[in-house]
Motif scaffolding. Structure first.
Motif, PDB file in Angstrom:
ATOM      1  N   LYS A   1       0.821  -1.210   0.000  1.00 30.71           N
ATOM      2  CA  LYS A   1       0.000   0.000   0.000  1.00 30.71           C
ATOM      3  C   LYS A   1       0.860   1.268   0.000  1.00 30.71           C
ATOM      4  N   GLU A   2       2.070   1.179   0.598  1.00 30.96           N
ATOM      5  CA  GLU A   2       2.846   2.401   0.827  1.00 30.96           C
ATOM      6  C   GLU A   2       3.284   3.082  -0.460  1.00 30.96           C
ATOM      7  N   PHE A   3       3.401   2.370  -1.547  1.00 29.69           N
ATOM      8  CA  PHE A   3       3.703   3.011  -2.818  1.00 29.69           C
ATOM      9  C   PHE A   3       3.137   2.183  -3.958  1.00 29.69           C
ATOM     10  N   SER A   4       3.082   2.852  -5.129  1.00 32.00           N
ATOM     11  CA  SER A   4       2.368   2.197  -6.221  1.00 32.00           C
ATOM     12  C   SER A   4       3.260   1.200  -6.953  1.00 32.00           C
ATOM     13  N   VAL A   5       2.686   0.057  -7.219  1.00 33.64           N
ATOM     14  CA  VAL A   5       3.361  -0.994  -7.971  1.00 33.64           C
ATOM     15  C   VAL A   5       2.412  -1.383  -9.097  1.00 33.64           C
ATOM     16  N   SER A   6       2.918  -1.333 -10.319  1.00 37.50           N
ATOM     17  CA  SER A   6       2.067  -1.695 -11.453  1.00 37.50           C
ATOM     18  C   SER A   6       2.020  -3.214 -11.611  1.00 37.50           C
TER      19      SER A   6
ATOM     20  N   GLY B   1      14.444  -1.232 -16.879  1.00 38.99           N
ATOM     21  CA  GLY B   1      15.314  -0.186 -17.427  1.00 38.99           C
ATOM     22  C   GLY B   1      16.432   0.242 -16.495  1.00 38.99           C
ATOM     23  N   THR B   2      16.604  -0.438 -15.351  1.00 47.41           N
ATOM     24  CA  THR B   2      17.660  -0.023 -14.417  1.00 47.41           C
ATOM     25  C   THR B   2      18.884  -0.939 -14.493  1.00 47.41           C
ATOM     26  N   HIS B   3      18.968  -1.761 -15.549  1.00 41.23           N
ATOM     27  CA  HIS B   3      20.149  -2.616 -15.709  1.00 41.23           C
ATOM     28  C   HIS B   3      21.325  -1.742 -16.165  1.00 41.23           C
ATOM     29  N   MET B   4      22.544  -2.277 -15.952  1.00 40.01           N
ATOM     30  CA  MET B   4      23.747  -1.484 -16.195  1.00 40.01           C
ATOM     31  C   MET B   4      24.501  -2.028 -17.405  1.00 40.01           C
ATOM     32  N   TYR B   5      24.899  -1.135 -18.265  1.00 35.58           N
ATOM     33  CA  TYR B   5      25.677  -1.525 -19.451  1.00 35.58           C
ATOM     34  C   TYR B   5      26.485  -0.307 -19.873  1.00 35.58           C
TER      35      TYR B   5
ATOM     36  N   MET C   1      18.778   6.349 -10.245  1.00 31.13           N
ATOM     37  CA  MET C   1      18.415   4.970  -9.872  1.00 31.13           C
ATOM     38  C   MET C   1      18.648   4.730  -8.380  1.00 31.13           C
ATOM     39  N   GLU C   2      19.807   5.217  -7.896  1.00 31.44           N
ATOM     40  CA  GLU C   2      20.120   5.021  -6.473  1.00 31.44           C
ATOM     41  C   GLU C   2      19.142   5.772  -5.583  1.00 31.44           C
ATOM     42  N   LEU C   3      18.748   6.982  -6.025  1.00 33.76           N
ATOM     43  CA  LEU C   3      17.760   7.742  -5.244  1.00 33.76           C
ATOM     44  C   LEU C   3      16.424   7.004  -5.217  1.00 33.76           C
ATOM     45  N   PHE C   4      16.032   6.484  -6.368  1.00 33.52           N
ATOM     46  CA  PHE C   4      14.759   5.756  -6.440  1.00 33.52           C
ATOM     47  C   PHE C   4      14.808   4.525  -5.539  1.00 33.52           C
ATOM     48  N   ARG C   5      15.944   3.824  -5.597  1.00 37.81           N
ATOM     49  CA  ARG C   5      16.107   2.625  -4.765  1.00 37.81           C
ATOM     50  C   ARG C   5      16.012   2.990  -3.282  1.00 37.81           C
TER      51      ARG C   5
ATOM     52  N   LEU D   1      10.362   8.790 -13.572  1.00 38.37           N
ATOM     53  CA  LEU D   1      11.493   8.163 -14.271  1.00 38.37           C
ATOM     54  C   LEU D   1      11.451   6.635 -14.197  1.00 38.37           C
ATOM     55  N   PHE D   2      11.060   6.118 -13.032  1.00 35.86           N
ATOM     56  CA  PHE D   2      11.109   4.666 -12.826  1.00 35.86           C
ATOM     57  C   PHE D   2       9.793   4.187 -12.223  1.00 35.86           C
ATOM     58  N   SER D   3       9.506   2.916 -12.474  1.00 39.41           N
ATOM     59  CA  SER D   3       8.307   2.364 -11.825  1.00 39.41           C
ATOM     60  C   SER D   3       8.567   0.926 -11.411  1.00 39.41           C
ATOM     61  N   LEU D   4       7.867   0.537 -10.369  1.00 41.32           N
ATOM     62  CA  LEU D   4       7.946  -0.846  -9.895  1.00 41.32           C
ATOM     63  C   LEU D   4       6.877  -1.653 -10.613  1.00 41.32           C
ATOM     64  N   VAL D   5       7.278  -2.812 -11.101  1.00 43.24           N
ATOM     65  CA  VAL D   5       6.329  -3.681 -11.798  1.00 43.24           C
ATOM     66  C   VAL D   5       6.368  -5.040 -11.127  1.00 43.24           C
TER      67      VAL D   5
END
Ligand SMILES: [Fe+2]
Length: 361
Positions: free
Chosen positions: A2-7, A168-172, A187-191, A272-276
């Motif tokens: 509930k604390e944040f949105s997850v698609s 989209g948060t993979h590293m290359y 990404m680190e801030l979002f994490r 920028l980012f979303s949890l799925v």
């Protein structure tokens, strides 16, 4: 949560599996899967296993979990393992386990071979079960340079805790150039923002479990999950959080500058980012790059969540680094397998042969 949105909309990452005459992913299907994997860091292959094949996987998992001498994983969620909130254990390299793993590898060869050469080691063949009362893992990256596979051997509902990814948060090479050259910083801030919420989610849940009828806390469990000095990266352990002893999330990550940045950019980060969250149906296989941000959520249903997992290295790998993130069964350590070995191994018999096999057994 509930604390944040997850698609729960995973359609952008899905490819319906189409097999060729050899039982492998058809070329066009494999190409589509690689494109999605490169873009988002994961791909969800729906219907890759038949119901019969998934049943074999479930049977292998059940046999392992029922074995009192099973080899439990040592890299994550140890406290949940100890209190039977989770049961993460590696599968022995029996002929049947190897056949099941070979079937999977051969079917997804067109995708995995884009990343892993034939000589690359199989790091782990395992099963990840979670029960009511488990902790939501922190959002994390697994050790880099690995392709991991999850196979749903039965339907997994959202309530049961299908894996959460941050696409989209993979590293290359050059990934950091995205988002005005600040991709990794965002990404680190979002994490950090997610993990702050996960900490509170887990604490609130544990507090509620003190008096719950179902999944009641075992003696000493609250202390072990909140105040223990024992290493566990995925518990809401306040002691280790304050002491800065948790590399996934601790007070050290919340300096004044970062807290200010988090506050100022809290809405921009969600753009920028979303949890799925995945909720794979029986027979679905998920492939993901190990450096993609993800987490195993808590199981909020009374039904166990079982999943089959396998990881293959993309490069040479130092044994210590390997064992920090993956737990090979002793039989796999004794007789190492490579991706090529699994491509050359006998897969599960075709359905008609399987019936004959059962009749003659
Ligand atoms: Fe992980």
């Amino acid at each position: 949560m509930k604390e944040f949105s997850v698609s729960n909309d995973t359609s952008a990452f899905e490819v319906p599996a189409v097999l060729d005459e050899n039982g492998r992913l058809a070329d066009h299907c494999a190409r589509q899967a690689v494109t999605i994997m490169d873009t988002h860091g994961l791909v969800i292959l729906t219907g890759l296993l038949s119901d019969d094949e998934a049943d074999v996987g479930l049977e292998l998992i059940s046999q392992t979990i029922e074995d009192p001498d099973r080899s439990q994983c040592s890299f994550a969620s140890e406290t949940d393992n100890r209190y039977l909130r989770r049961d993460f254990c590696s599968l022995p390299s029996t002929p049947r386990v190897t056949s099941f793993a070979a079937t999977l590898c051969q079917r997804v060869e067109g995708v995995v071979s884009e990343y892993c050469g034939r000589s690359r080691p199989v790091l782990e063949i395992a099963t990840f079960t979670s029960y009511l009362g488990s902790s939501h893992q922190y959002i994390h990256r697994d050790p880099a340079g690995v392709i991991s596979l999850f196979a749903a051997v039965e339907d997994v509902s959202e309530q049961q805790g299908g894996t959460v990814f941050v696409p989209g948060t993979h590293m290359y090479g050059g990934a950091d150039n995205n988002h005005d050259g600040r991709a990794y910083e965002w990404m680190e801030l979002f994490r950090t923002q997610c993990n702050y919420r996960i900490l509170w989610h887990n604490l609130k849940k544990l507090w509620g479990m003190r008096k719950a009828d179902r999944a009641a806390l075992a003696p000493g469990e609250f202390r072990d999950r909140v105040f223990s000095i024992k290493w566990d990266q995925h518990q809401p352990n306040l002691l280790r959080f304050v002491l800065g002893k948790n590399s996934q999330f601790s007070l050290r990550m919340l300096g004044p500058r970062r807290v200010w940045k988090l506050y100022r950019n809290r809405e921009a980060l969600d753009d920028l980012f979303s949890l799925v969250q995945t909720a794979p149906r029986k027979g679905t296989v998920i492939l993901y790059r190990s450096d993609l941000l993800h987490a195993g959520p808590d199981n909020r249903s009374p039904h166990a969540r079982r999943i089959f997992g396998m990881s293959i290295a993309r490069d040479i790998i130092d044994p210590k680094y390997w064992h920090d993130g993956y737990s090979p069964h002793p039989s796999l350590t004794d007789r190492p397998l490579s991706f090529g070995d699994l491509l050359d191994s006998a897969p599960l018999p075709a359905p008609s042969q399987r019936v004959e096999h059962r009749l003659s057994a």
